[in-house]
Design a protein around this motif. Structure first.
Motif, PDB file in Angstrom:
ATOM      1  N   LEU A  83       0.821  -1.208   0.000  1.00 32.77           N
ATOM      2  CA  LEU A  83       0.000   0.000   0.000  1.00 32.77           C
ATOM      3  C   LEU A  83       0.852   1.254   0.000  1.00 32.77           C
ATOM      4  N   VAL A  84       0.187   2.351  -0.274  1.00 33.37           N
ATOM      5  CA  VAL A  84       0.804   3.665  -0.127  1.00 33.37           C
ATOM      6  C   VAL A  84       0.171   4.275   1.116  1.00 33.37           C
ATOM      7  N   ALA A  85       1.012   4.641   2.057  1.00 26.84           N
ATOM      8  CA  ALA A  85       0.549   5.228   3.311  1.00 26.84           C
ATOM      9  C   ALA A  85       1.163   6.612   3.468  1.00 26.84           C
ATOM     10  N   ILE A  86       0.548   7.397   4.289  1.00 24.04           N
ATOM     11  CA  ILE A  86       1.086   8.717   4.596  1.00 24.04           C
ATOM     12  C   ILE A  86       1.653   8.644   6.008  1.00 24.04           C
ATOM     13  N   VAL A  87       2.970   8.812   6.088  1.00 22.05           N
ATOM     14  CA  VAL A  87       3.687   8.746   7.359  1.00 22.05           C
ATOM     15  C   VAL A  87       4.508  10.020   7.476  1.00 22.05           C
ATOM     16  N   ASP A  88       4.292  10.753   8.572  1.00 20.15           N
ATOM     17  CA  ASP A  88       4.995  12.029   8.781  1.00 20.15           C
ATOM     18  C   ASP A  88       4.860  12.940   7.564  1.00 20.15           C
ATOM     19  N   GLU A  89       3.632  13.022   7.035  1.00 19.98           N
ATOM     20  CA  GLU A  89       3.287  13.886   5.900  1.00 19.98           C
ATOM     21  C   GLU A  89       4.000  13.507   4.606  1.00 19.98           C
TER      22      GLU A  89
ATOM     23  N   ALA B 120       9.389  -2.920   4.647  1.00 22.77           N
ATOM     24  CA  ALA B 120      10.125  -2.603   3.422  1.00 22.77           C
ATOM     25  C   ALA B 120      10.988  -3.824   3.083  1.00 22.77           C
ATOM     26  N   SER B 121      11.867  -3.671   2.123  1.00 24.03           N
ATOM     27  CA  SER B 121      12.766  -4.761   1.738  1.00 24.03           C
ATOM     28  C   SER B 121      13.654  -5.165   2.900  1.00 24.03           C
ATOM     29  N   GLU B 122      14.204  -6.377   2.800  1.00 21.83           N
ATOM     30  CA  GLU B 122      15.091  -6.915   3.840  1.00 21.83           C
ATOM     31  C   GLU B 122      16.221  -5.936   4.148  1.00 21.83           C
ATOM     32  N   GLY B 123      16.493  -5.771   5.407  1.00 22.03           N
ATOM     33  CA  GLY B 123      17.567  -4.879   5.830  1.00 22.03           C
ATOM     34  C   GLY B 123      17.098  -3.451   6.054  1.00 22.03           C
ATOM     35  N   ARG B 124      15.883  -3.166   5.722  1.00 21.98           N
ATOM     36  CA  ARG B 124      15.323  -1.827   5.930  1.00 21.98           C
ATOM     37  C   ARG B 124      14.494  -1.835   7.212  1.00 21.98           C
ATOM     38  N   PRO B 125      14.428  -0.721   7.910  1.00 23.59           N
ATOM     39  CA  PRO B 125      13.649  -0.698   9.152  1.00 23.59           C
ATOM     40  C   PRO B 125      12.153  -0.807   8.880  1.00 23.59           C
ATOM     41  N   GLU B 126      11.466  -1.517   9.795  1.00 22.07           N
ATOM     42  CA  GLU B 126      10.013  -1.585   9.731  1.00 22.07           C
ATOM     43  C   GLU B 126       9.448  -0.424  10.529  1.00 22.07           C
ATOM     44  N   LEU B 127       8.263  -0.009  10.157  1.00 20.85           N
ATOM     45  CA  LEU B 127       7.614   1.078  10.863  1.00 20.85           C
ATOM     46  C   LEU B 127       6.460   0.498  11.672  1.00 20.85           C
ATOM     47  N   LEU B 128       6.593   0.503  12.990  1.00 23.84           N
ATOM     48  CA  LEU B 128       5.557  -0.005  13.874  1.00 23.84           C
ATOM     49  C   LEU B 128       4.463   1.051  13.991  1.00 23.84           C
ATOM     50  N   ILE B 129       3.232   0.624  13.784  1.00 23.60           N
ATOM     51  CA  ILE B 129       2.099   1.546  13.861  1.00 23.60           C
ATOM     52  C   ILE B 129       1.479   1.416  15.241  1.00 23.60           C
ATOM     53  N   ASP B 130       1.391   2.535  15.939  1.00 21.20           N
ATOM     54  CA  ASP B 130       0.798   2.556  17.274  1.00 21.20           C
ATOM     55  C   ASP B 130       0.118   3.896  17.476  1.00 21.20           C
ATOM     56  N   ASP B 131      -0.218   4.215  18.729  1.00 22.84           N
ATOM     57  CA  ASP B 131      -0.906   5.478  19.010  1.00 22.84           C
ATOM     58  C   ASP B 131      -0.054   6.692  18.651  1.00 22.84           C
TER      59      ASP B 131
ATOM     60  N   THR C 228       2.276   6.701  16.237  1.00 23.13           N
ATOM     61  CA  THR C 228       2.484   6.702  14.786  1.00 23.13           C
ATOM     62  C   THR C 228       1.230   6.132  14.128  1.00 23.13           C
ATOM     63  N   PRO C 229       0.211   6.968  13.960  1.00 26.55           N
ATOM     64  CA  PRO C 229      -1.028   6.455  13.360  1.00 26.55           C
ATOM     65  C   PRO C 229      -0.830   6.120  11.884  1.00 26.55           C
ATOM     66  N   LEU C 230      -1.663   5.206  11.384  1.00 31.21           N
ATOM     67  CA  LEU C 230      -1.584   4.773   9.992  1.00 31.21           C
ATOM     68  C   LEU C 230      -2.662   5.470   9.182  1.00 31.21           C
ATOM     69  N   GLU C 231      -2.242   6.211   8.175  1.00 37.32           N
ATOM     70  CA  GLU C 231      -3.176   6.817   7.226  1.00 37.32           C
ATOM     71  C   GLU C 231      -2.895   6.173   5.866  1.00 37.32           C
ATOM     72  N   VAL C 232      -3.808   5.346   5.398  1.00 35.37           N
ATOM     73  CA  VAL C 232      -3.640   4.644   4.127  1.00 35.37           C
ATOM     74  C   VAL C 232      -4.158   5.517   2.999  1.00 35.37           C
ATOM     75  N   PHE C 233      -3.313   5.733   2.002  1.00 31.43           N
ATOM     76  CA  PHE C 233      -3.741   6.451   0.801  1.00 31.43           C
ATOM     77  C   PHE C 233      -4.467   5.490  -0.132  1.00 31.43           C
ATOM     78  N   GLY C 234      -3.917   4.282  -0.320  1.00 35.13           N
ATOM     79  CA  GLY C 234      -4.549   3.298  -1.187  1.00 35.13           C
ATOM     80  C   GLY C 234      -3.712   2.037  -1.289  1.00 35.13           C
TER      81      GLY C 234
END
Length: 146
Positions: A92-98, A116-127, A129-135
């Protein structure tokens, strides 16, 4: 046809001598049939084939290599459908930190993160860091030659 066994654009033509045995599973030809056998031209409308929700689908261009393990490379064109509700495993495409980011959704056992791809940091979604899905990304278009 040239005697070298190559078409005018360099692609190999003719039978593959190494593949004389019957295939283990059903196969489909990736070639074009005999042009004389069907004189009707059928055009493919890519909008009909690729886009389920025309009013909610957008084209976006991928930037960077963070999604390479998922088949998305720098410069690829993404078809993003805003009418599809994302589920675990969707890209998906999400909006994170604008900022718009393309990531794979992980949503299991109350844990939500963007991968993301292996070796890249994952982004944990919590209170915090809310998740806004674009599509949801439904199709990736690659350009093989410039």
């Amino acid at each position: 046809m040239s005697s070298s066994g190559f078409s005018h654009d360099g692609g190999r033509i003719g039978r593959n001598a190494a593949a004389q045995t019957a295939p283990a599973a059903p196969t489909a030809s990736a070639g074009f049939g005999n042009p004389g056998s069907d004189s009707t031209v059928h055009r493919i409308d890519l909008n009909e084939v690729l886009i389920r929700h025309p009013e909610a689908t957008f084209f976006m261009r991928a930037w960077g290599d963070a999604m390479r393990d998922f088949g998305i490379d720098d410069g690829d064109v993404l078809l993003v459908d805003r009418a599809i509700a994302p589920v675990d495993g969707h890209v998906l495409v999400a909006i994170v930190d604008e900022e718009h980011v393309c990531r794979r959704l992980f949503h299991r056992d109350g844990i939500v993160k963007l991968q993301a791809s292996e070796g890249r940091p994952e982004l944990l979604i919590d209170d915090e860091t809310p998740l806004e899905v674009f599509g949801v990304v439904t199709t990736v278009i690659k350009q093989l030659q410039a």
